[in-house]
Design a protein around this motif. Structure first.
Motif, PDB file in Angstrom:
ATOM      1  N   GLY A  36     -11.866  -4.583  -5.258  1.00 55.69           N
ATOM      2  CA  GLY A  36     -12.238  -4.972  -4.342  1.00 55.69           C
ATOM      3  C   GLY A  36     -12.528  -3.207  -3.182  1.00 55.69           C
ATOM      4  N   GLY A  37     -11.832  -2.390  -3.181  1.00 54.84           N
ATOM      5  CA  GLY A  37     -11.973  -1.416  -2.951  1.00 54.84           C
ATOM      6  C   GLY A  37     -12.284  -0.747  -3.476  1.00 54.84           C
ATOM      7  N   LYS A  38     -13.325   0.437  -3.476  1.00 54.73           N
ATOM      8  CA  LYS A  38     -13.611   1.724  -4.466  1.00 54.73           C
ATOM      9  C   LYS A  38     -12.627   2.767  -4.766  1.00 54.73           C
ATOM     10  CE  LYS A  38     -18.018   1.469  -3.180  1.00 54.73           C
ATOM     11  NZ  LYS A  38     -19.852   2.109  -3.150  1.00 54.73           N
ATOM     12  N   GLU A  39     -11.440   3.510  -3.804  1.00 55.81           N
ATOM     13  CA  GLU A  39     -10.961   3.881  -3.635  1.00 55.81           C
ATOM     14  C   GLU A  39      -9.928   3.314  -4.543  1.00 55.81           C
ATOM     15  OE1 GLU A  39     -11.606   2.932  -0.601  1.00 55.81           O
ATOM     16  OE2 GLU A  39     -12.553   4.848   0.449  1.00 55.81           O
ATOM     17  N   ALA A  40      -9.023   2.030  -4.411  1.00 62.75           N
ATOM     18  CA  ALA A  40      -8.108   1.445  -5.417  1.00 62.75           C
ATOM     19  C   ALA A  40      -9.359   1.419  -6.848  1.00 62.75           C
ATOM     20  CB  ALA A  40      -7.838  -0.014  -4.844  1.00 62.75           C
ATOM     21  N   ASP A  41     -10.198   1.388  -7.037  1.00 61.47           N
ATOM     22  CA  ASP A  41     -11.115   0.789  -7.885  1.00 61.47           C
ATOM     23  C   ASP A  41     -11.151   2.526  -8.862  1.00 61.47           C
ATOM     24  OD1 ASP A  41     -11.285  -2.078  -7.499  1.00 61.47           O
ATOM     25  OD2 ASP A  41     -13.448  -1.390  -7.497  1.00 61.47           O
ATOM     26  N   ASN A  72      -2.797  -1.490  -0.605  1.00 54.57           N
ATOM     27  CA  ASN A  72      -2.196  -1.416   0.778  1.00 54.57           C
ATOM     28  C   ASN A  72      -0.466  -1.006   0.182  1.00 54.57           C
ATOM     29  OD1 ASN A  72      -4.234  -0.494   2.369  1.00 54.57           O
ATOM     30  ND2 ASN A  72      -3.905  -3.084   3.436  1.00 54.57           N
ATOM     31  N   VAL A  73      -0.127  -2.247  -0.161  1.00 52.00           N
ATOM     32  CA  VAL A  73       1.567  -2.236  -0.475  1.00 52.00           C
ATOM     33  C   VAL A  73       1.988  -0.653  -1.882  1.00 52.00           C
ATOM     34  CG1 VAL A  73       3.555  -3.396  -1.545  1.00 52.00           C
ATOM     35  CG2 VAL A  73       2.087  -3.938   0.330  1.00 52.00           C
ATOM     36  N   ILE A  74       1.064  -1.537  -2.958  1.00 55.10           N
ATOM     37  CA  ILE A  74       1.374  -0.096  -3.898  1.00 55.10           C
ATOM     38  C   ILE A  74       0.733   1.213  -3.814  1.00 55.10           C
ATOM     39  CG2 ILE A  74      -0.065   0.276  -6.229  1.00 55.10           C
ATOM     40  CD1 ILE A  74      -0.930  -2.589  -6.172  1.00 55.10           C
ATOM     41  N   PHE A  75      -0.597   2.083  -3.079  1.00 51.58           N
ATOM     42  CA  PHE A  75       0.056   3.557  -2.515  1.00 51.58           C
ATOM     43  C   PHE A  75       0.741   3.829  -1.107  1.00 51.58           C
ATOM     44  CE2 PHE A  75      -5.314   1.873  -3.839  1.00 51.58           C
ATOM     45  CZ  PHE A  75      -4.813   3.206  -4.589  1.00 51.58           C
ATOM     46  N   LYS A  89      10.983  -0.178  -9.631  1.00 49.07           N
ATOM     47  CA  LYS A  89      10.955   1.177  -9.759  1.00 49.07           C
ATOM     48  C   LYS A  89      11.229   1.971 -11.582  1.00 49.07           C
ATOM     49  CE  LYS A  89      13.830   2.017  -5.766  1.00 49.07           C
ATOM     50  NZ  LYS A  89      14.535   2.474  -5.525  1.00 49.07           N
ATOM     51  N   THR A  90      10.308   1.397 -12.288  1.00 48.56           N
ATOM     52  CA  THR A  90       9.695   1.892 -13.312  1.00 48.56           C
ATOM     53  C   THR A  90       9.290   3.345 -13.382  1.00 48.56           C
ATOM     54  OG1 THR A  90       7.627   0.661 -13.283  1.00 48.56           O
ATOM     55  CG2 THR A  90       9.600  -0.249 -13.817  1.00 48.56           C
ATOM     56  N   THR A  91       8.495   3.273 -14.995  1.00 49.05           N
ATOM     57  CA  THR A  91       8.481   5.086 -15.317  1.00 49.05           C
ATOM     58  C   THR A  91       6.818   4.905 -15.592  1.00 49.05           C
ATOM     59  OG1 THR A  91       7.683   3.577 -18.203  1.00 49.05           O
ATOM     60  CG2 THR A  91       9.805   5.245 -17.406  1.00 49.05           C
ATOM     61  N   ILE A  92       6.178   3.231 -14.845  1.00 48.03           N
ATOM     62  CA  ILE A  92       4.446   3.085 -15.182  1.00 48.03           C
ATOM     63  C   ILE A  92       4.499   3.625 -13.833  1.00 48.03           C
ATOM     64  CG2 ILE A  92       3.339   1.408 -14.396  1.00 48.03           C
ATOM     65  CD1 ILE A  92       2.901   1.784 -17.277  1.00 48.03           C
ATOM     66  N   LEU A  93       4.897   3.248 -12.370  1.00 50.67           N
ATOM     67  CA  LEU A  93       5.224   4.412 -10.895  1.00 50.67           C
ATOM     68  C   LEU A  93       5.024   5.242 -11.312  1.00 50.67           C
ATOM     69  CD1 LEU A  93       4.712   2.742  -7.728  1.00 50.67           C
ATOM     70  CD2 LEU A  93       7.330   2.873  -8.374  1.00 50.67           C
ATOM     71  N   LYS A  94       6.182   6.494 -12.075  1.00 46.15           N
ATOM     72  CA  LYS A  94       5.503   7.407 -12.260  1.00 46.15           C
ATOM     73  C   LYS A  94       5.188   7.984 -12.400  1.00 46.15           C
ATOM     74  CE  LYS A  94      11.123   7.834 -12.311  1.00 46.15           C
ATOM     75  NZ  LYS A  94      12.010   7.970 -13.318  1.00 46.15           N
ATOM     76  N   LYS A  95       4.232   7.472 -13.445  1.00 45.09           N
ATOM     77  CA  LYS A  95       3.390   7.689 -14.027  1.00 45.09           C
ATOM     78  C   LYS A  95       1.764   7.512 -13.960  1.00 45.09           C
ATOM     79  CE  LYS A  95       4.299   6.991 -18.970  1.00 45.09           C
ATOM     80  NZ  LYS A  95       4.025   5.919 -20.024  1.00 45.09           N
ATOM     81  N   LEU A  96       1.762   6.606 -12.503  1.00 49.04           N
ATOM     82  CA  LEU A  96       0.491   6.265 -11.268  1.00 49.04           C
ATOM     83  C   LEU A  96       0.942   7.612 -10.370  1.00 49.04           C
ATOM     84  CD1 LEU A  96       0.679   2.546 -11.144  1.00 49.04           C
ATOM     85  CD2 LEU A  96      -1.134   3.928 -11.582  1.00 49.04           C
ATOM     86  N   ARG A  97       1.797   7.537 -10.072  1.00 51.61           N
ATOM     87  CA  ARG A  97       2.336   9.058  -8.880  1.00 51.61           C
ATOM     88  C   ARG A  97       1.593  10.614  -8.859  1.00 51.61           C
ATOM     89  NH1 ARG A  97       7.987   7.306  -7.215  1.00 51.61           N
ATOM     90  NH2 ARG A  97       7.462   5.996  -5.067  1.00 51.61           N
ATOM     91  N   ASN A  98       2.154  10.635 -10.941  1.00 50.61           N
ATOM     92  CA  ASN A  98       1.399  11.914 -11.997  1.00 50.61           C
ATOM     93  C   ASN A  98      -0.060  11.992 -11.675  1.00 50.61           C
ATOM     94  OD1 ASN A  98       4.084  12.958 -11.412  1.00 50.61           O
ATOM     95  ND2 ASN A  98       4.567  12.558 -13.659  1.00 50.61           N
ATOM     96  N   HIS A  99      -0.506  11.032 -11.880  1.00 52.54           N
ATOM     97  CA  HIS A  99      -1.907  10.602 -11.388  1.00 52.54           C
ATOM     98  C   HIS A  99      -2.847  10.648 -10.381  1.00 52.54           C
ATOM     99  CE1 HIS A  99      -5.917   9.245 -13.314  1.00 52.54           C
ATOM    100  NE2 HIS A  99      -6.051   8.500 -12.005  1.00 52.54           N
ATOM    101  N   LEU A 100      -2.453  10.330  -9.233  1.00 54.44           N
ATOM    102  CA  LEU A 100      -2.363  10.129  -8.226  1.00 54.44           C
ATOM    103  C   LEU A 100      -2.830  11.642  -7.576  1.00 54.44           C
ATOM    104  CD1 LEU A 100      -3.629   8.661  -5.791  1.00 54.44           C
ATOM    105  CD2 LEU A 100      -1.069   8.523  -5.169  1.00 54.44           C
ATOM    106  N   LYS A 101      -1.765  13.089  -7.779  1.00 49.88           N
ATOM    107  CA  LYS A 101      -1.906  14.067  -7.915  1.00 49.88           C
ATOM    108  C   LYS A 101      -2.774  14.575  -8.526  1.00 49.88           C
ATOM    109  CE  LYS A 101       3.680  14.114  -7.168  1.00 49.88           C
ATOM    110  NZ  LYS A 101       4.484  14.863  -7.995  1.00 49.88           N
ATOM    111  N   THR A 102      -3.389  13.950  -9.560  1.00 50.87           N
ATOM    112  CA  THR A 102      -3.661  15.081 -10.066  1.00 50.87           C
ATOM    113  C   THR A 102      -5.006  14.476  -9.955  1.00 50.87           C
ATOM    114  OG1 THR A 102      -3.476  13.252 -12.456  1.00 50.87           O
ATOM    115  CG2 THR A 102      -2.744  15.678 -12.908  1.00 50.87           C
ATOM    116  N   ALA A 103      -5.343  13.534  -9.714  1.00 47.05           N
ATOM    117  CA  ALA A 103      -6.919  13.064  -9.375  1.00 47.05           C
ATOM    118  C   ALA A 103      -7.553  12.919  -8.151  1.00 47.05           C
ATOM    119  CB  ALA A 103      -6.783  10.947  -9.494  1.00 47.05           C
TER     120      ALA A 103
END
Length: 104
Positions: A36-41, A72-75, A89-103
């Motif tokens: 629904g939001g471009k940033e989240a997409d 908003n909760v996810i971010f 609190k899983t590896t997915i959250l860690k991987k998403l955080r790393n992706h967010l840093k690089t993106a």
């Protein structure tokens, strides 16, 4: 006879698990790209496009569980402003955080 039945079971189970994993991936991809939001997409969809095929079945299940929450909760979890529930609190959250840093 038993050997054939066991091999058939293993092949059938493998095909089912592969199909199930593929469906989990497709579900996550759709849900991540249609938030629904471009940033989240862009961020969530980009993560699934980049890493989705390398995730195992458990990680895809966790990702789909995470995508049930509001953007908003996810971010806020990704920015470490708020602690996620224990089950997320899983590896997915860690991987998403790393992706967010690089993106960004």
């Amino acid at each position: 006879r038993k050997v054939i039945n066991i091999q058939f079971y293993i092949v059938t189970r493998h095909i089912f698990l592969t199909l199930f994993t593929h469906l989990l991936f497709k579900k996550a991809l759709y849900r991540a790209k249609h938030r629904g939001g471009k940033e989240a997409d862009f961020l969530l969809g980009g993560f699934v496009e980049t890493y989705g095929t390398s995730l195992n079945e458990e990680e895809l299940f966790e990702l789909n569980l995470l995508l049930e929450y509001d953007d908003n909760v996810i971010f806020s979890w990704l920015n470490v402003n708020q602690n996620p529930p224990v089950e997320l609190k899983t590896t997915i959250l860690k991987k998403l955080r790393n992706h967010l840093k690089t993106a960004v």
